[in-house]
Design a protein around this motif. Structure first.
Motif, PDB file in Angstrom:
ATOM      1  N   GLN A  49       0.825  -1.206   0.000  1.00  9.64           N
ATOM      2  CA  GLN A  49       0.000   0.000   0.000  1.00  9.64           C
ATOM      3  C   GLN A  49       0.858   1.254   0.000  1.00  9.64           C
ATOM      4  OE1 GLN A  49      -3.344   0.238   2.789  1.00  9.64           O
ATOM      5  NE2 GLN A  49      -2.648   2.279   3.378  1.00  9.64           N
ATOM      6  N   ASN A  50       1.946   1.248   0.757  1.00  6.48           N
ATOM      7  CA  ASN A  50       2.844   2.406   0.784  1.00  6.48           C
ATOM      8  C   ASN A  50       3.464   2.660  -0.590  1.00  6.48           C
ATOM      9  OD1 ASN A  50       2.380   2.845   3.528  1.00  6.48           O
ATOM     10  ND2 ASN A  50       4.116   1.598   4.155  1.00  6.48           N
TER      11      ASN A  50
ATOM     12  N   GLY B  13       0.379  14.236   0.059  1.00  8.87           N
ATOM     13  CA  GLY B  13       0.033  14.231   1.470  1.00  8.87           C
ATOM     14  C   GLY B  13      -0.106  12.863   2.100  1.00  8.87           C
ATOM     15  N   TYR B  14       0.241  11.789   1.385  1.00 14.72           N
ATOM     16  CA  TYR B  14       0.078  10.444   1.946  1.00 14.72           C
ATOM     17  C   TYR B  14       1.102  10.207   3.057  1.00 14.72           C
ATOM     18  CZ  TYR B  14      -0.074   5.367   2.307  1.00 14.72           C
ATOM     19  OH  TYR B  14      -0.172   4.084   2.780  1.00 14.72           O
ATOM     20  N   LYS B  15       0.645   9.593   4.136  1.00 16.15           N
ATOM     21  CA  LYS B  15       1.509   9.233   5.260  1.00 16.15           C
ATOM     22  C   LYS B  15       1.620   7.713   5.311  1.00 16.15           C
ATOM     23  CE  LYS B  15       1.792  13.521   6.263  1.00 16.15           C
ATOM     24  NZ  LYS B  15       3.011  14.273   5.890  1.00 16.15           N
ATOM     25  N   GLN B  16       2.855   7.237   5.249  1.00 23.24           N
ATOM     26  CA  GLN B  16       3.067   5.804   5.173  1.00 23.24           C
ATOM     27  C   GLN B  16       2.610   5.104   6.453  1.00 23.24           C
ATOM     28  OE1 GLN B  16       7.182   4.746   4.779  1.00 23.24           O
ATOM     29  NE2 GLN B  16       7.676   5.193   6.899  1.00 23.24           N
ATOM     30  N   GLU B  17       2.317   3.831   6.305  1.00 23.05           N
ATOM     31  CA  GLU B  17       1.921   2.999   7.438  1.00 23.05           C
ATOM     32  C   GLU B  17       3.048   2.027   7.755  1.00 23.05           C
ATOM     33  OE1 GLU B  17      -2.466   1.974   8.087  1.00 23.05           O
ATOM     34  OE2 GLU B  17      -2.217   1.841   5.918  1.00 23.05           O
ATOM     35  N   THR B  18       3.190   1.737   9.043  1.00 25.92           N
ATOM     36  CA  THR B  18       4.183   0.779   9.503  1.00 25.92           C
ATOM     37  C   THR B  18       3.480  -0.280  10.340  1.00 25.92           C
ATOM     38  OG1 THR B  18       5.893   2.496   9.555  1.00 25.92           O
ATOM     39  CG2 THR B  18       6.329   0.458  10.774  1.00 25.92           C
TER      40      THR B  18
ATOM     41  N   SER C  53       4.361  12.360  -0.794  1.00 24.15           N
ATOM     42  CA  SER C  53       4.272  11.254   0.156  1.00 24.15           C
ATOM     43  C   SER C  53       5.575  11.144   0.956  1.00 24.15           C
ATOM     44  CB  SER C  53       4.009   9.952  -0.598  1.00 24.15           C
ATOM     45  OG  SER C  53       4.190   8.831   0.230  1.00 24.15           O
ATOM     46  N   ASN C  54       5.465  10.751   2.225  1.00 20.22           N
ATOM     47  CA  ASN C  54       6.659  10.581   3.049  1.00 20.22           C
ATOM     48  C   ASN C  54       7.141   9.130   3.057  1.00 20.22           C
ATOM     49  OD1 ASN C  54       4.754   9.340   4.655  1.00 20.22           O
ATOM     50  ND2 ASN C  54       5.219  10.490   6.511  1.00 20.22           N
ATOM     51  N   VAL C  55       6.739   8.363   2.064  1.00 18.12           N
ATOM     52  CA  VAL C  55       7.161   6.970   1.965  1.00 18.12           C
ATOM     53  C   VAL C  55       8.615   6.899   1.493  1.00 18.12           C
ATOM     54  CG1 VAL C  55       6.746   4.761   0.821  1.00 18.12           C
ATOM     55  CG2 VAL C  55       4.822   6.202   1.501  1.00 18.12           C
ATOM     56  N   ASP C  56       9.422   6.112   2.198  1.00 17.34           N
ATOM     57  CA  ASP C  56      10.802   5.851   1.798  1.00 17.34           C
ATOM     58  C   ASP C  56      10.793   4.644   0.864  1.00 17.34           C
ATOM     59  OD1 ASP C  56      13.484   5.165   1.543  1.00 17.34           O
ATOM     60  OD2 ASP C  56      13.977   5.713   3.604  1.00 17.34           O
TER      61      ASP C  56
END
Length: 293
Positions: A24-25, A33-38, A251-254
């Motif tokens: 999903q990330n 503006g997406y914030k990744q999930e862990t 997005s802040n996804v690495d």
């Protein structure tokens, strides 16, 4: 033997959920503006194993502790600032938030870790407040988002890319009467007229003091979990928040770390799969060969 089979099955389910979260990330790498999930993995409570038989004069019947596997308990989102991308569109907005919180004990600014969390000497956890746009979805519920990719409908109402109404500072939908090129907003979110003077309308920017208590609803929207004590307040003078027009927060996804996590989840899934196959072969031999004797 069956306990080991259940433990391996729990590992399979956990790694599948971890893989789904990373997928999903990656799918939202370019979502504004997406914030990744862990995915947070934890072990089941340990069991204390003791002997039920043996010598009656043995006072110590404890064998030891037994771990029964892991499970994916929850998914957390680090609300760190994403990179800004210039779009040039007057209906695109990005929030740059760096709100300062003072330690009550020392009065000095708190130094948050990269995930936006601070733990003091007494173990008290403080989360970094974050700014969000205030919107209203199609069912009339107030929601919060970092996706500033807005648009104007035929009536001049400012909406998100998914159709939610963008609210002003007092909770009313923002409706413009001029053309898109006349939409001007300063760094504090105030709408300006053609003479660059404030019109009295301000974009609704809310400060969430406990962003980790937000509940993700999809389409980039979050809602407050009132049972957890999360609160939202209006942007105040002194809050270190700037609104940038013509920009979008990425997005802040690495991407690199996401690929590493995906490969790790795949390898762990395959390992648990081989354990299940081993137990299946052992049970087959116990039932069809040993039991035949």
């Amino acid at each position: 033997m069956l306990r080991g089979l259940y433990t391996a099955a729990a590992g399979l389910i956990t790694q599948q959920r971890r893989h789904d979260t990373v997928t999903q990330n990656i799918a939202n790498l370019n979502t504004p503006g997406y914030k990744q999930e862990t995915a947070v993995q934890r072990s089941f409570p340990e069991m204390l194993v003791a002997m039920t038989g043996g010598y009656a004069d043995n006072p110590n019947r404890t064998v030891g502790r037994l771990n029964t596997g892991v499970f994916a308990e929850e998914s957390l989102s680090p609300y760190v600032q994403g990179p800004l991308k210039q779009s040039g569109q007057t209906t695109d907005f990005a929030l740059v938030s760096d709100i300062i919180v003072n330690d009550p004990a020392t009065g000095q600014p708190v130094r948050f870790d990269p995930s936006g969390k601070y733990v003091d000497a007494n173990g008290q956890v403080t989360y970094k407040p974050e700014a969000f746009f205030t919107v209203r979805d199609e069912t009339g519920n107030v929601r919060y988002t970092r996706d500033g990719h807005f648009k104007l409908d035929g009536l001049g109402t400012l909406r998100t890319s998914t159709g939610s109404e963008v609210l002003d500072a007092v909770g009313n939908p923002i409706t413009l009467t001029g053309a898109v090129k006349d939409l001007k907003v300063n760094g504090q979110g105030e709408l300006l007229n053609g003479d660059h003077m404030p019109t009295g309308i301000t974009l609704g920017i809310s400060i969430i003091d406990q962003p980790y208590q937000l509940v993700r609803e999809g389409d980039g929207n979050f809602r407050l979990d009132t049972q957890s004590g999360a609160t939202a307040r209006r942007l105040q003078a002194g809050d270190n928040v700037e609104l940038k027009q013509g920009y979008l927060e990425g997005s802040n996804v690495d991407a690199t770390q996401s690929m590493v996590d995906m490969m790790a989840a795949q390898r762990a899934y395959e390992s648990n799969q081989r354990v299940v196959q081993f137990y299946d072969a052992s049970l087959d031999k116990a039932v069809n060969q040993v039991g035949r004797v």
